[in-house]
Design a protein around this motif. Sequence first.
Motif, PDB file in Angstrom:
ATOM      1  N   ASN A  51       2.314 -11.791  12.736  1.00 16.02           N
ATOM      2  CA  ASN A  51       1.290 -11.036  13.465  1.00 16.02           C
ATOM      3  C   ASN A  51       1.617  -9.547  13.498  1.00 16.02           C
ATOM      4  O   ASN A  51       0.710  -8.695  13.479  1.00 16.02           O
ATOM      5  N   LYS A  52       2.917  -9.220  13.561  1.00 16.94           N
ATOM      6  CA  LYS A  52       3.307  -7.812  13.525  1.00 16.94           C
ATOM      7  C   LYS A  52       2.895  -7.172  12.198  1.00 16.94           C
ATOM      8  O   LYS A  52       2.416  -6.025  12.170  1.00 16.94           O
ATOM      9  N   ILE A  53       3.075  -7.887  11.120  1.00 17.45           N
ATOM     10  CA  ILE A  53       2.685  -7.352   9.805  1.00 17.45           C
ATOM     11  C   ILE A  53       1.176  -7.194   9.719  1.00 17.45           C
ATOM     12  O   ILE A  53       0.662  -6.147   9.275  1.00 17.45           O
ATOM     13  N   ILE A  54       0.445  -8.225  10.139  1.00  9.82           N
ATOM     14  CA  ILE A  54      -1.027  -8.141  10.119  1.00  9.82           C
ATOM     15  C   ILE A  54      -1.514  -7.020  11.030  1.00  9.82           C
ATOM     16  O   ILE A  54      -2.464  -6.295  10.705  1.00  9.82           O
ATOM     17  N   LYS A  55      -0.857  -6.858  12.176  1.00  8.57           N
ATOM     18  CA  LYS A  55      -1.232  -5.799  13.118  1.00  8.57           C
ATOM     19  C   LYS A  55      -1.027  -4.425  12.494  1.00  8.57           C
ATOM     20  O   LYS A  55      -1.876  -3.523  12.645  1.00  8.57           O
ATOM     21  N   LEU A  56       0.074  -4.255  11.765  1.00 10.27           N
ATOM     22  CA  LEU A  56       0.345  -2.974  11.130  1.00 10.27           C
ATOM     23  C   LEU A  56      -0.720  -2.634  10.099  1.00 10.27           C
ATOM     24  O   LEU A  56      -1.225  -1.500  10.041  1.00 10.27           O
ATOM     25  N   PHE A  57      -1.075  -3.637   9.298  1.00  9.22           N
ATOM     26  CA  PHE A  57      -2.115  -3.392   8.295  1.00  9.22           C
ATOM     27  C   PHE A  57      -3.470  -3.133   8.955  1.00  9.22           C
ATOM     28  O   PHE A  57      -4.260  -2.317   8.461  1.00  9.22           O
ATOM     29  N   SER A  58      -3.756  -3.822  10.052  1.00 14.87           N
ATOM     30  CA  SER A  58      -5.033  -3.607  10.738  1.00 14.87           C
ATOM     31  C   SER A  58      -5.119  -2.200  11.311  1.00 14.87           C
ATOM     32  O   SER A  58      -6.140  -1.512  11.158  1.00 14.87           O
ATOM     33  N   VAL A  59      -4.026  -1.769  11.952  1.00 14.90           N
ATOM     34  CA  VAL A  59      -4.008  -0.421  12.514  1.00 14.90           C
ATOM     35  C   VAL A  59      -4.108   0.623  11.409  1.00 14.90           C
ATOM     36  O   VAL A  59      -4.840   1.627  11.522  1.00 14.90           O
ATOM     37  N   ALA A  60      -3.381   0.400  10.323  1.00  9.44           N
ATOM     38  CA  ALA A  60      -3.417   1.363   9.218  1.00  9.44           C
ATOM     39  C   ALA A  60      -4.805   1.456   8.618  1.00  9.44           C
ATOM     40  O   ALA A  60      -5.294   2.544   8.284  1.00  9.44           O
ATOM     41  N   SER A  61      -5.460   0.301   8.448  1.00  9.18           N
ATOM     42  CA  SER A  61      -6.806   0.328   7.849  1.00  9.18           C
ATOM     43  C   SER A  61      -7.797   1.053   8.750  1.00  9.18           C
ATOM     44  O   SER A  61      -8.649   1.813   8.274  1.00  9.18           O
ATOM     45  N   VAL A  62      -7.687   0.842  10.089  1.00 15.05           N
ATOM     46  CA  VAL A  62      -8.587   1.536  11.007  1.00 15.05           C
ATOM     47  C   VAL A  62      -8.278   3.036  11.023  1.00 15.05           C
ATOM     48  O   VAL A  62      -9.200   3.881  11.031  1.00 15.05           O
ATOM     49  N   ALA A  63      -7.001   3.403  11.009  1.00 15.47           N
ATOM     50  CA  ALA A  63      -6.640   4.824  11.060  1.00 15.47           C
ATOM     51  C   ALA A  63      -7.037   5.562   9.792  1.00 15.47           C
ATOM     52  O   ALA A  63      -7.284   6.790   9.833  1.00 15.47           O
ATOM     53  N   LEU A  64      -7.092   4.873   8.683  1.00 18.17           N
ATOM     54  CA  LEU A  64      -7.432   5.529   7.418  1.00 18.17           C
ATOM     55  C   LEU A  64      -8.930   5.590   7.158  1.00 18.17           C
ATOM     56  O   LEU A  64      -9.355   6.168   6.156  1.00 18.17           O
ATOM     57  N   LEU A  65      -9.706   5.005   8.036  1.00 15.33           N
ATOM     58  CA  LEU A  65     -11.165   5.089   7.850  1.00 15.33           C
ATOM     59  C   LEU A  65     -11.693   6.521   7.974  1.00 15.33           C
ATOM     60  O   LEU A  65     -12.501   6.968   7.130  1.00 15.33           O
ATOM     61  N   PRO A  66     -11.308   7.327   9.000  1.00 18.79           N
ATOM     62  CA  PRO A  66     -11.841   8.713   9.078  1.00 18.79           C
ATOM     63  C   PRO A  66     -11.485   9.570   7.872  1.00 18.79           C
ATOM     64  O   PRO A  66     -12.381  10.226   7.307  1.00 18.79           O
ATOM     65  N   PRO A  67     -10.221   9.614   7.419  1.00 18.29           N
ATOM     66  CA  PRO A  67      -9.964  10.453   6.228  1.00 18.29           C
ATOM     67  C   PRO A  67     -10.678   9.941   4.992  1.00 18.29           C
ATOM     68  O   PRO A  67     -11.055  10.731   4.121  1.00 18.29           O
TER      69      PRO A  67
END
Length: 319
Positions: free
Chosen positions: A256-272
């Motif tokens: 879940n930590k790995i999936i959480k990291l990818f989820s956060v990264a994907s959301v954070a990279l949406l604006p740029p």
Amino acid sequence: MLNVFTLASGRLFQEEIESAQALAHVQPVWVDLESPTPEEKGWITARFGLTIPDNIVDDDLEESARFYEDDAGDLHIRSDFLVHDDDTARNVRVAFILREKLLFSIHAEDLPVFRLLRLRARRTPALIDDAKDVLLKLYDADAEYSADSLEGIYDALEKVSQRVLQSEVNDQTAAEVLAAIARQEDLNGRIRRNVMDTRRAVSFMMRSRMLGAEQFEEARQILRDLDSLDSHTAFLFDKINFLMDATVGFININQNKIIKLFSVASVALLPPTLIASIYGMNFNAMPELQWRFGYPYAIALMVSSVIAPFWYFRRKGWL
């Protein structure tokens, strides 16, 4: 291998037989055959008139053929004895034939329970009076051997508990823990099967009315010892299931930590990504095309749009 045991003052004296002539001059109380050859079976037939089938210790015997009395009055018992070493655990089939005052045992390999009985009978006087005592003492030693194996499971699970509950569990540790738990679960299951089989054999001896008063009481004590082992095996099954669930839970947390990291990264990279796609259109109406710092401005905007979500997620405790 053919070994005979004679009885003197309650002590067993072992002698390895290597010829028919040597067998003819002994009056044993117990004849033990370990992986007997056809020649050794022939010696038994010639000396005692007992024919030993080739499939006497096969695992595919019917349940009705495990405990019975034949037409000649001989008692036939098939029992499974536990063999446990550092790496593996298994149940080995042993065939017993009790003919009047003589016990025959046939098995494919030497067993710890048999070695334990031979050691005790040599050291302890008046331990054994007849062939039925030999059989009862074997089952008594088998109950003790099962109890010792259960203590080993307790010790092994204690070490597993320390690794699971007192330290951070990574994937490698979880794999090692699961392998250790699986080994102990297999051993616990084999002990439970061994206890059940021993209980059936002792109960058969009691029902057959072949035991004297003291032997009958000893058989009842063996059954009580076996009953006490059931609660331990049940507790160990529960402990194994708990450790298994805890280990799997830590594995899920790590995933879940790995999936959480990818989820956060994907959301954070949406604006740029959005900014980059807009500036990648290169419309003439965009002033940045004629502005000297247009593209550096766009890159700075993209970087700031990444930093802002990560700062927000960190503040919320999602990272």
